[in-house]
Design a protein around this motif. Structure first.
Motif, PDB file in Angstrom:
ATOM      1  N   GLN A 107      11.520  12.293 -23.411  1.00  0.00           N
ATOM      2  CA  GLN A 107      12.019  11.522 -22.275  1.00  0.00           C
ATOM      3  C   GLN A 107      13.081  12.353 -21.563  1.00  0.00           C
ATOM      4  OE1 GLN A 107      10.756   8.621 -21.275  1.00  0.00           O
ATOM      5  NE2 GLN A 107       9.277   8.712 -22.947  1.00  0.00           N
ATOM      6  N   GLY A 108      13.602  11.838 -20.468  1.00  0.00           N
ATOM      7  CA  GLY A 108      14.673  12.530 -19.764  1.00  0.00           C
ATOM      8  C   GLY A 108      14.190  13.771 -19.068  1.00  0.00           C
ATOM      9  N   LYS A 109      14.687  14.917 -19.517  1.00  0.00           N
ATOM     10  CA  LYS A 109      14.361  16.179 -18.862  1.00  0.00           C
ATOM     11  C   LYS A 109      12.878  16.446 -18.854  1.00  0.00           C
ATOM     12  CE  LYS A 109      15.360  21.128 -19.054  1.00  0.00           C
ATOM     13  NZ  LYS A 109      16.085  22.187 -19.777  1.00  0.00           N
ATOM     14  N   PHE A 110      12.169  16.067 -19.923  1.00  0.00           N
ATOM     15  CA  PHE A 110      10.744  16.336 -20.036  1.00  0.00           C
ATOM     16  C   PHE A 110       9.941  15.047 -19.896  1.00  0.00           C
ATOM     17  CE2 PHE A 110      12.485  19.796 -22.889  1.00  0.00           C
ATOM     18  CZ  PHE A 110      12.400  20.768 -21.919  1.00  0.00           C
ATOM     19  N   LYS A 111      10.308  14.252 -18.891  1.00  0.00           N
ATOM     20  CA  LYS A 111       9.577  12.998 -18.685  1.00  0.00           C
ATOM     21  C   LYS A 111       8.128  13.258 -18.306  1.00  0.00           C
ATOM     22  CE  LYS A 111       9.643   8.590 -16.244  1.00  0.00           C
ATOM     23  NZ  LYS A 111      10.329   7.759 -15.241  1.00  0.00           N
ATOM     24  N   ASN A 112       7.877  14.339 -17.545  1.00  0.00           N
ATOM     25  CA  ASN A 112       6.514  14.668 -17.154  1.00  0.00           C
ATOM     26  C   ASN A 112       5.822  15.415 -18.282  1.00  0.00           C
ATOM     27  OD1 ASN A 112       6.721  13.469 -14.687  1.00  0.00           O
ATOM     28  ND2 ASN A 112       7.031  15.349 -13.542  1.00  0.00           N
ATOM     29  N   THR A 113       5.541  14.683 -19.350  1.00  0.00           N
ATOM     30  CA  THR A 113       4.803  15.264 -20.461  1.00  0.00           C
ATOM     31  C   THR A 113       3.365  14.782 -20.412  1.00  0.00           C
ATOM     32  OG1 THR A 113       5.372  13.441 -21.944  1.00  0.00           O
ATOM     33  CG2 THR A 113       6.861  15.338 -21.908  1.00  0.00           C
ATOM     34  N   GLU A 125      14.085   7.554 -11.516  1.00  0.00           N
ATOM     35  CA  GLU A 125      14.641   8.730 -12.185  1.00  0.00           C
ATOM     36  C   GLU A 125      14.533   9.978 -11.313  1.00  0.00           C
ATOM     37  OE1 GLU A 125      14.111  11.186 -16.379  1.00  0.00           O
ATOM     38  OE2 GLU A 125      13.596   9.067 -16.271  1.00  0.00           O
ATOM     39  N   ILE A 126      13.524   9.998 -10.422  1.00  0.00           N
ATOM     40  CA  ILE A 126      13.333  11.156  -9.548  1.00  0.00           C
ATOM     41  C   ILE A 126      14.217  11.050  -8.310  1.00  0.00           C
ATOM     42  CG2 ILE A 126      11.668  12.455  -8.168  1.00  0.00           C
ATOM     43  CD1 ILE A 126       9.484  11.377 -10.032  1.00  0.00           C
ATOM     44  N   TYR A 127      14.233   9.847  -7.680  1.00  0.00           N
ATOM     45  CA  TYR A 127      14.874   9.689  -6.374  1.00  0.00           C
ATOM     46  C   TYR A 127      16.248   9.018  -6.426  1.00  0.00           C
ATOM     47  CZ  TYR A 127      10.625  11.250  -4.105  1.00  0.00           C
ATOM     48  OH  TYR A 127       9.571  12.014  -3.678  1.00  0.00           O
ATOM     49  N   TYR A 176       0.825  -1.207   0.000  1.00  0.00           N
ATOM     50  CA  TYR A 176       0.000   0.000   0.000  1.00  0.00           C
ATOM     51  C   TYR A 176       0.864   1.264   0.000  1.00  0.00           C
ATOM     52  CZ  TYR A 176      -3.057   3.712   1.724  1.00  0.00           C
ATOM     53  OH  TYR A 176      -3.740   4.896   1.882  1.00  0.00           O
ATOM     54  N   GLY A 177       1.916   1.252   0.814  1.00  0.00           N
ATOM     55  CA  GLY A 177       2.814   2.405   0.863  1.00  0.00           C
ATOM     56  C   GLY A 177       3.464   2.673  -0.489  1.00  0.00           C
ATOM     57  N   SER A 178       3.825   1.611  -1.212  1.00  0.00           N
ATOM     58  CA  SER A 178       4.444   1.766  -2.531  1.00  0.00           C
ATOM     59  C   SER A 178       3.460   2.371  -3.528  1.00  0.00           C
ATOM     60  CB  SER A 178       4.938   0.412  -3.042  1.00  0.00           C
ATOM     61  OG  SER A 178       5.883  -0.151  -2.149  1.00  0.00           O
ATOM     62  N   VAL A 179       2.221   1.850  -3.517  1.00  0.00           N
ATOM     63  CA  VAL A 179       1.198   2.373  -4.430  1.00  0.00           C
ATOM     64  C   VAL A 179       0.868   3.827  -4.088  1.00  0.00           C
ATOM     65  CG1 VAL A 179      -1.192   2.114  -5.200  1.00  0.00           C
ATOM     66  CG2 VAL A 179       0.228   0.086  -4.864  1.00  0.00           C
ATOM     67  N   LYS A 180       0.741   4.111  -2.785  1.00  0.00           N
ATOM     68  CA  LYS A 180       0.437   5.468  -2.348  1.00  0.00           C
ATOM     69  C   LYS A 180       1.573   6.426  -2.722  1.00  0.00           C
ATOM     70  CE  LYS A 180      -2.447   8.180  -0.229  1.00  0.00           C
ATOM     71  NZ  LYS A 180      -3.817   8.391  -0.756  1.00  0.00           N
ATOM     72  N   PHE A 181       2.809   5.938  -2.646  1.00  0.00           N
ATOM     73  CA  PHE A 181       3.972   6.752  -3.001  1.00  0.00           C
ATOM     74  C   PHE A 181       3.900   7.167  -4.467  1.00  0.00           C
ATOM     75  CE2 PHE A 181       8.501   7.120  -4.272  1.00  0.00           C
ATOM     76  CZ  PHE A 181       8.874   8.136  -3.409  1.00  0.00           C
ATOM     77  N   LEU A 182       3.517   6.224  -5.349  1.00  0.00           N
ATOM     78  CA  LEU A 182       3.375   6.548  -6.760  1.00  0.00           C
ATOM     79  C   LEU A 182       2.263   7.569  -6.978  1.00  0.00           C
ATOM     80  CD1 LEU A 182       5.314   4.158  -7.242  1.00  0.00           C
ATOM     81  CD2 LEU A 182       3.846   3.489  -9.154  1.00  0.00           C
ATOM     82  N   LYS A 183       1.163   7.420  -6.235  1.00  0.00           N
ATOM     83  CA  LYS A 183       0.054   8.371  -6.358  1.00  0.00           C
ATOM     84  C   LYS A 183       0.497   9.765  -5.935  1.00  0.00           C
ATOM     85  CE  LYS A 183      -4.626   9.369  -4.731  1.00  0.00           C
ATOM     86  NZ  LYS A 183      -5.737   8.950  -3.831  1.00  0.00           N
ATOM     87  N   GLU A 184       1.263   9.850  -4.854  1.00  0.00           N
ATOM     88  CA  GLU A 184       1.747  11.151  -4.381  1.00  0.00           C
ATOM     89  C   GLU A 184       2.661  11.812  -5.407  1.00  0.00           C
ATOM     90  OE1 GLU A 184       1.764   9.879   0.357  1.00  0.00           O
ATOM     91  OE2 GLU A 184       3.611   9.858  -0.825  1.00  0.00           O
ATOM     92  N   GLU A 185       3.373  10.988  -6.183  1.00  0.00           N
ATOM     93  CA  GLU A 185       4.267  11.519  -7.202  1.00  0.00           C
ATOM     94  C   GLU A 185       3.563  11.686  -8.543  1.00  0.00           C
ATOM     95  OE1 GLU A 185       7.361  12.527  -6.729  1.00  0.00           O
ATOM     96  OE2 GLU A 185       7.248  12.022  -4.604  1.00  0.00           O
ATOM     97  N   SER A 186       2.243  11.399  -8.572  1.00  0.00           N
ATOM     98  CA  SER A 186       1.435  11.498  -9.807  1.00  0.00           C
ATOM     99  C   SER A 186       2.007  10.629 -10.917  1.00  0.00           C
ATOM    100  CB  SER A 186       1.357  12.965 -10.276  1.00  0.00           C
ATOM    101  OG  SER A 186       0.732  13.765  -9.298  1.00  0.00           O
ATOM    102  N   ILE A 187       2.453   9.423 -10.540  1.00  0.00           N
ATOM    103  CA  ILE A 187       2.991   8.463 -11.503  1.00  0.00           C
ATOM    104  C   ILE A 187       2.016   7.294 -11.630  1.00  0.00           C
ATOM    105  CG2 ILE A 187       4.861   6.836 -11.990  1.00  0.00           C
ATOM    106  CD1 ILE A 187       6.741   8.717 -10.532  1.00  0.00           C
ATOM    107  N   ARG A 188       1.629   7.008 -12.833  1.00  0.00           N
ATOM    108  CA  ARG A 188       0.710   5.904 -13.071  1.00  0.00           C
ATOM    109  C   ARG A 188       1.456   4.572 -13.045  1.00  0.00           C
ATOM    110  NH1 ARG A 188      -3.426   7.629 -17.967  1.00  0.00           N
ATOM    111  NH2 ARG A 188      -4.589   9.234 -16.824  1.00  0.00           N
TER     112      ARG A 188
END
Length: 360
Positions: free
Chosen positions: A268-274, A146-148, A75-87
């Motif tokens: 990708q890379g610098k603009f991964k959050n597209t 890539e973030i952490y 649950y903590g892992s899934v919640k962590f992804l949600k907090e980072e807005s990563i699907r």
């Protein structure tokens, strides 16, 4: 034998002590930034402590608490992804498809080896199902590497290895020769995971994402329509605000902003959050979660859309109006602010009139 038992007992005390230290530090991280992933991981180590403490006298209860530990890690892992807005990647979800069959074959094989029904339905079943969900939790955490960087790399590797080691722990757990080996390996992995979690919650990206000190700025609840000049004047005042921004211009974006580059090109890379200009649903979902999270901690959320003209190229006027109307409602209900950067001369007069009417 006495020496081996003394070693196991000493390791158990060390692990239980580290469990408590890890739980306290992670809970303090939760109190500081209200990230529920930290709370889930904190509770996980408390249940790991209970599992070890009860293992010698209450095998069934110990097995139950261990499954709760694994559930909290997952649950903590899934919640962590949600907090980072990563699907969660689709390929990762597919790992769950063969789990029922694999788990049944695992239990049958375990019984064939041990010939001990009590062990199979308690510790064996607990280790098996827990191992599966712990491994999946580690796989999910890999998505944030890539973030952490190393802060998450050591953690997800440790979690995956811990999940894998539960298979031989179930298979040879009744064998005297394996107990000191298995428990030593388990102790090393638990200590490594807790240290990695401590490193994670003290890392700059984790603290930045959960920062709870937002400067007071004269922003009104609801919607603000700004032109480019007004936006750039306000932008400097918002640089310390953890705003959520959907932008076309990703140059000189404040570090504290969660920025999404709106484009049809899969950078990708610098603009991964597209994010695609046609994916209004995802923008709505991200904005809703953002407003909700900040509202729960009595903070004002600020969502910035500096690409409205670009969105009108790829979406119908009706879709745009529905999208903006939802964001307005989110902002009003959560006492947040939606900032729309609009050059009135560049918008169709009919769209501009509808926009002003809906946003009023």
């Amino acid at each position: 034998m006495d020496g081996l038992q003394a070693l196991i007992t000493a390791e158990a005390f060390i692990v239980m002590l580290v469990d408590w230290i890890g739980a306290v530090i992670l809970f303090r991280a939760y109190l500081k930034n209200r990230r529920r992933s930290a709370l889930a991981f904190s509770l996980a180590w408390i249940f790991d402590f209970l599992s070890i403490f009860l293992s010698s006298s209450y095998l069934t209860v110990s097995s139950l608490t261990f499954t709760i530990f694994s559930a909290l890690i997952f649950y903590g892992s899934v919640k962590f992804l949600k907090e980072e807005s990563i699907r969660i990647e689709y390929k990762n979800i597919l790992w769950f498809v063969p789990i029922p069959t694999i788990f049944l074959l695992y239990l049958l094989g375990l019984y064939e080896y041990t010939q001990n029904v009590e062990w199979v339905v308690t510790a064996g079943a607990s280790f098996g199902i827990s191992g599966i969900f712990v491994i999946m939790g580690g796989i999910f955490l890999k998505e944030t590497e890539e973030i952490y960087k190393s802060a998450i790399k050591y953690l997800y590797i440790g979690i995956i290895l811990f999940g894998i080691h539960l298979v031989p722990a179930a298979l040879f757990g009744l064998d005297v020769w394996y107990r000191p080996i298995g428990f030593t390996f388990s102790a090393i992995l638990i200590i490594a995971m807790i240290l990695a979690m401590m490193k994670l919650v003290s890392s700059e990206p984790f603290l930045k994402q959960g920062a709870n000190k937002v400067p007071k700025i004269d922003l009104k609840t609801g919607v603000m329509l700004l032109n480019s000049k007004e936006y750039h004047e306000l932008k400097n005042s918002l640089k310390e605000v953890p705003a959520l921004a959907f932008l076309r211009d990703v140059v000189d974006v404040p570090e504290k902003w969660s920025c999404y580059f709106v484009t049809t090109v899969p950078f990708q890379g610098k603009f991964k959050n597209t994010i695609s200009p046609t994916d209004l649903g995802r923008m709505t979902e991200l904005s809703y979660r953002y407003f909700e999270e900040l509202s729960k901690s009595n903070r004002r959320g600020v969502v910035i859309i500096d690409c409205l003209e670009y969105l009108t190229v790829y979406n119908s006027p009706e879709s745009i109006m529905k999208f903006l109307s939802k964001l307005r409602d989110f902002a009003v209900v959560t006492n947040g602010t939606l900032i729309l950067v609009v050059e009135e001369e560049s918008l169709d007069k009919r769209i501009l009139a509808q926009l002003k009417k809906i946003m009023a």
